[in-house]
Structure formats: structure tokens, C-alpha cells
Design a protein around this motif. Sequence first.
Motif, PDB file in Angstrom:
ATOM      1  N   LEU A  44       6.447 -36.457  31.513  1.00  0.00           N
ATOM      2  CA  LEU A  44       5.472 -36.511  30.655  1.00  0.00           C
ATOM      3  C   LEU A  44       4.304 -37.143  31.387  1.00  0.00           C
ATOM      4  O   LEU A  44       3.039 -36.586  31.081  1.00  0.00           O
ATOM      5  N   THR A  45       4.445 -38.304  31.904  1.00  0.00           N
ATOM      6  CA  THR A  45       3.235 -38.978  32.602  1.00  0.00           C
ATOM      7  C   THR A  45       2.748 -37.807  33.592  1.00  0.00           C
ATOM      8  O   THR A  45       1.413 -37.802  33.857  1.00  0.00           O
ATOM      9  N   GLU A  46       3.544 -37.340  34.449  1.00  0.00           N
ATOM     10  CA  GLU A  46       3.156 -36.429  35.615  1.00  0.00           C
ATOM     11  C   GLU A  46       2.402 -34.989  34.785  1.00  0.00           C
ATOM     12  O   GLU A  46       1.256 -34.915  35.364  1.00  0.00           O
ATOM     13  N   ALA A  47       3.042 -34.703  33.667  1.00  0.00           N
ATOM     14  CA  ALA A  47       2.230 -33.624  33.172  1.00  0.00           C
ATOM     15  C   ALA A  47       0.865 -33.787  32.798  1.00  0.00           C
ATOM     16  O   ALA A  47      -0.275 -33.269  32.680  1.00  0.00           O
ATOM     17  N   VAL A  48       0.709 -35.094  32.042  1.00  0.00           N
ATOM     18  CA  VAL A  48      -0.449 -35.569  31.704  1.00  0.00           C
ATOM     19  C   VAL A  48      -1.516 -35.457  32.649  1.00  0.00           C
ATOM     20  O   VAL A  48      -2.676 -35.033  32.532  1.00  0.00           O
ATOM     21  N   ARG A  49      -0.908 -36.272  34.038  1.00  0.00           N
ATOM     22  CA  ARG A  49      -1.812 -36.243  35.053  1.00  0.00           C
ATOM     23  C   ARG A  49      -2.049 -34.849  35.412  1.00  0.00           C
ATOM     24  O   ARG A  49      -3.463 -34.699  36.099  1.00  0.00           O
ATOM     25  N   LEU A  50      -1.467 -33.864  35.627  1.00  0.00           N
ATOM     26  CA  LEU A  50      -1.570 -32.539  36.295  1.00  0.00           C
ATOM     27  C   LEU A  50      -2.650 -31.795  35.267  1.00  0.00           C
ATOM     28  O   LEU A  50      -3.597 -31.290  35.891  1.00  0.00           O
ATOM     29  N   LEU A  51      -2.597 -32.095  34.008  1.00  0.00           N
ATOM     30  CA  LEU A  51      -3.274 -31.430  33.068  1.00  0.00           C
ATOM     31  C   LEU A  51      -4.813 -31.963  32.864  1.00  0.00           C
ATOM     32  O   LEU A  51      -5.675 -31.459  32.169  1.00  0.00           O
ATOM     33  N   GLY A  52      -4.814 -33.312  33.321  1.00  0.00           N
ATOM     34  CA  GLY A  52      -6.190 -33.994  33.075  1.00  0.00           C
ATOM     35  C   GLY A  52      -6.252 -34.574  31.821  1.00  0.00           C
ATOM     36  O   GLY A  52      -7.542 -34.357  31.423  1.00  0.00           O
ATOM     37  N   ALA A  53      -5.070 -34.569  30.985  1.00  0.00           N
ATOM     38  CA  ALA A  53      -5.152 -34.911  29.483  1.00  0.00           C
ATOM     39  C   ALA A  53      -5.262 -36.395  29.296  1.00  0.00           C
ATOM     40  O   ALA A  53      -5.116 -37.093  30.155  1.00  0.00           O
ATOM     41  N   ARG A  54      -6.004 -36.898  28.149  1.00  0.00           N
ATOM     42  CA  ARG A  54      -5.916 -38.250  27.974  1.00  0.00           C
ATOM     43  C   ARG A  54      -4.628 -38.994  27.695  1.00  0.00           C
ATOM     44  O   ARG A  54      -4.314 -39.740  27.877  1.00  0.00           O
ATOM     45  N   ASN A  55      -3.603 -38.043  26.889  1.00  0.00           N
ATOM     46  CA  ASN A  55      -2.460 -38.600  26.614  1.00  0.00           C
ATOM     47  C   ASN A  55      -1.361 -37.582  26.560  1.00  0.00           C
ATOM     48  O   ASN A  55      -1.702 -36.366  26.639  1.00  0.00           O
ATOM     49  N   ARG A  56      -0.194 -37.880  26.087  1.00  0.00           N
ATOM     50  CA  ARG A  56       1.127 -36.737  26.081  1.00  0.00           C
ATOM     51  C   ARG A  56       0.871 -35.748  24.869  1.00  0.00           C
ATOM     52  O   ARG A  56       1.189 -34.801  24.866  1.00  0.00           O
ATOM     53  N   ARG A  57      -0.040 -36.299  24.045  1.00  0.00           N
ATOM     54  CA  ARG A  57       0.042 -35.643  22.440  1.00  0.00           C
ATOM     55  C   ARG A  57      -1.174 -34.513  23.104  1.00  0.00           C
ATOM     56  O   ARG A  57      -0.915 -33.365  22.716  1.00  0.00           O
ATOM     57  N   ASP A  58      -2.275 -34.883  23.622  1.00  0.00           N
ATOM     58  CA  ASP A  58      -3.305 -34.021  23.877  1.00  0.00           C
ATOM     59  C   ASP A  58      -2.701 -32.838  24.789  1.00  0.00           C
ATOM     60  O   ASP A  58      -3.010 -31.569  24.924  1.00  0.00           O
ATOM     61  N   ALA A  59      -1.707 -33.290  25.901  1.00  0.00           N
ATOM     62  CA  ALA A  59      -1.385 -32.283  26.738  1.00  0.00           C
ATOM     63  C   ALA A  59      -0.417 -31.487  26.081  1.00  0.00           C
ATOM     64  O   ALA A  59      -0.427 -30.124  26.344  1.00  0.00           O
ATOM     65  N   ALA A  60       0.546 -31.948  25.286  1.00  0.00           N
ATOM     66  CA  ALA A  60       1.407 -30.904  24.274  1.00  0.00           C
ATOM     67  C   ALA A  60       0.677 -29.828  23.460  1.00  0.00           C
ATOM     68  O   ALA A  60       0.983 -28.665  23.615  1.00  0.00           O
ATOM     69  N   LEU A  61      -0.486 -30.136  22.858  1.00  0.00           N
ATOM     70  CA  LEU A  61      -1.299 -29.355  22.109  1.00  0.00           C
ATOM     71  C   LEU A  61      -1.881 -28.565  22.996  1.00  0.00           C
ATOM     72  O   LEU A  61      -2.064 -27.396  22.849  1.00  0.00           O
ATOM     73  N   ALA A  62      -2.317 -28.762  24.182  1.00  0.00           N
ATOM     74  CA  ALA A  62      -3.121 -27.855  25.003  1.00  0.00           C
ATOM     75  C   ALA A  62      -2.177 -26.996  25.805  1.00  0.00           C
ATOM     76  O   ALA A  62      -2.497 -25.788  25.657  1.00  0.00           O
ATOM     77  N   LEU A  63      -0.790 -27.437  26.035  1.00  0.00           N
ATOM     78  CA  LEU A  63       0.181 -26.495  26.585  1.00  0.00           C
ATOM     79  C   LEU A  63       0.412 -25.365  25.420  1.00  0.00           C
ATOM     80  O   LEU A  63       0.446 -24.274  25.596  1.00  0.00           O
ATOM     81  N   ALA A  64       0.613 -25.890  23.985  1.00  0.00           N
ATOM     82  CA  ALA A  64       0.768 -25.024  23.006  1.00  0.00           C
ATOM     83  C   ALA A  64      -0.510 -23.871  22.724  1.00  0.00           C
ATOM     84  O   ALA A  64      -0.020 -22.727  22.528  1.00  0.00           O
ATOM     85  N   ASP A  65      -1.615 -24.271  22.969  1.00  0.00           N
ATOM     86  CA  ASP A  65      -2.602 -23.424  22.868  1.00  0.00           C
ATOM     87  C   ASP A  65      -2.582 -22.700  24.058  1.00  0.00           C
ATOM     88  O   ASP A  65      -2.839 -21.207  23.869  1.00  0.00           O
ATOM     89  N   PHE A  66      -2.441 -22.854  25.380  1.00  0.00           N
ATOM     90  CA  PHE A  66      -2.344 -22.110  26.254  1.00  0.00           C
ATOM     91  C   PHE A  66      -1.234 -20.947  26.340  1.00  0.00           C
ATOM     92  O   PHE A  66      -1.422 -19.893  26.699  1.00  0.00           O
ATOM     93  N   GLU A  67      -0.038 -21.599  25.921  1.00  0.00           N
ATOM     94  CA  GLU A  67       1.151 -20.699  25.753  1.00  0.00           C
ATOM     95  C   GLU A  67       0.831 -19.491  24.729  1.00  0.00           C
ATOM     96  O   GLU A  67       1.182 -18.458  24.753  1.00  0.00           O
TER      97      GLU A  67
END
Length: 182
Positions: A44-67
Motif C-alpha cells: 500500500l505504501t508503495e502504491a501510494v508513492r507510485l500514484l502520487g496520492a496523499r494516502n491509501r484511501r485516495d489511491a484506492a479511490l483513484a484506482l477504482a475510478d481508473f478501472e
Amino acid sequence: MTPERFALLTRRHRECLRGVKALKGSKEIAADLGLGKSTVDSYLTEAVRLLGARNRRDAALALADFEAQENDQVPEIEEEPIPRKIIPDSAGLVSKAPAMAPPSAPDGSTVGGAVQDGHVHASPRLSLPFRRQGQTRNDMNIAERLFWVPTIAVALAIGFGMVATGLDVMTRVIGRLTHIAG
């Protein structure tokens, strides 16, 4: 976030982020995927870093929108729109709000509070002078800060006095033992 950033995510990154989207904790995600909790946290930490998100929740919501966009699907419209900021009553992220559990602190300990109109109203509690796990900063007001300054000073003075007394007693005991032996 660009499609190139999402292309950097591995299958495990995506699975962990989907678990976060489903409001699961690291332990639950780890159990579902057959991984260790620290491994899930690392993904999760790596995914947040790769996406440039603020936190894991933002990264999860961004992935859901992208998919959803990637599959040319419109995201599911729930009874309430998906909130972009997680707040204590974030029932809009799941189809049905779970039964209210007693309020708890980030460390898992139970705190006082009451559930009224579907919202948790915590009773006043003493704020500690350090940030807790999951908080970005300490949220004490000036009165609470001014309370803790003399409290910490008194605690340090008592602690120092106890150490000094202990050393004095030990010195006297050693002196008596050497006097008797000598």
C-alpha cells in the motif's frame, strides 16, 4: 494521475488497494490475500508513492475510478455519492452502513461515546500531548497544551526525585555493607 502511473502498479498493489476501497484494514486484506500485515502495508505504501496520492484511501479511490474508465463503465451509483474525503460517517463508501460499533481510538482502545442519529458523538476525553497512529498532527487546543506543560514538568521532577532517592539509598546500603565487611 496519468494512465502511466497506474501501469506501474502490480497485481498485488491493485488487490491491496481494492481491499482498502472495500474498507478493510491491513490485517483483513492480509488474511484475504494470504500475506503478512507488514507485506500488505508495504504494498500500500508503495502504491501510494507510485500514484502520487496523499494516502491509501485516495489511491484506492483513484484506482477504482481508473478501472471504471478503463473498462468503459460508469462507476456504480450508490444511494449517496462516494465521498472524496473520509470522515467518521463514511457510509457512502459501502452499499449498506454496518451496525455501529462502540467508538474506538486509532490504537484500537475503546473510548466513551454515544451513537445518536447514526453518528458517533464521543464524550470529552483528555487529549495526549503526542500524535497517535494514523494522525498527521496533534489536534490539541491551546488550553490543553497549557495544561500539559506543567503536568509534564511535575512528572519529570517526581521521576528525577525518585531516581535521586533510589541512588541515595543504594549508596547507603553499599556503604553499610562495605563497613560491615571491612
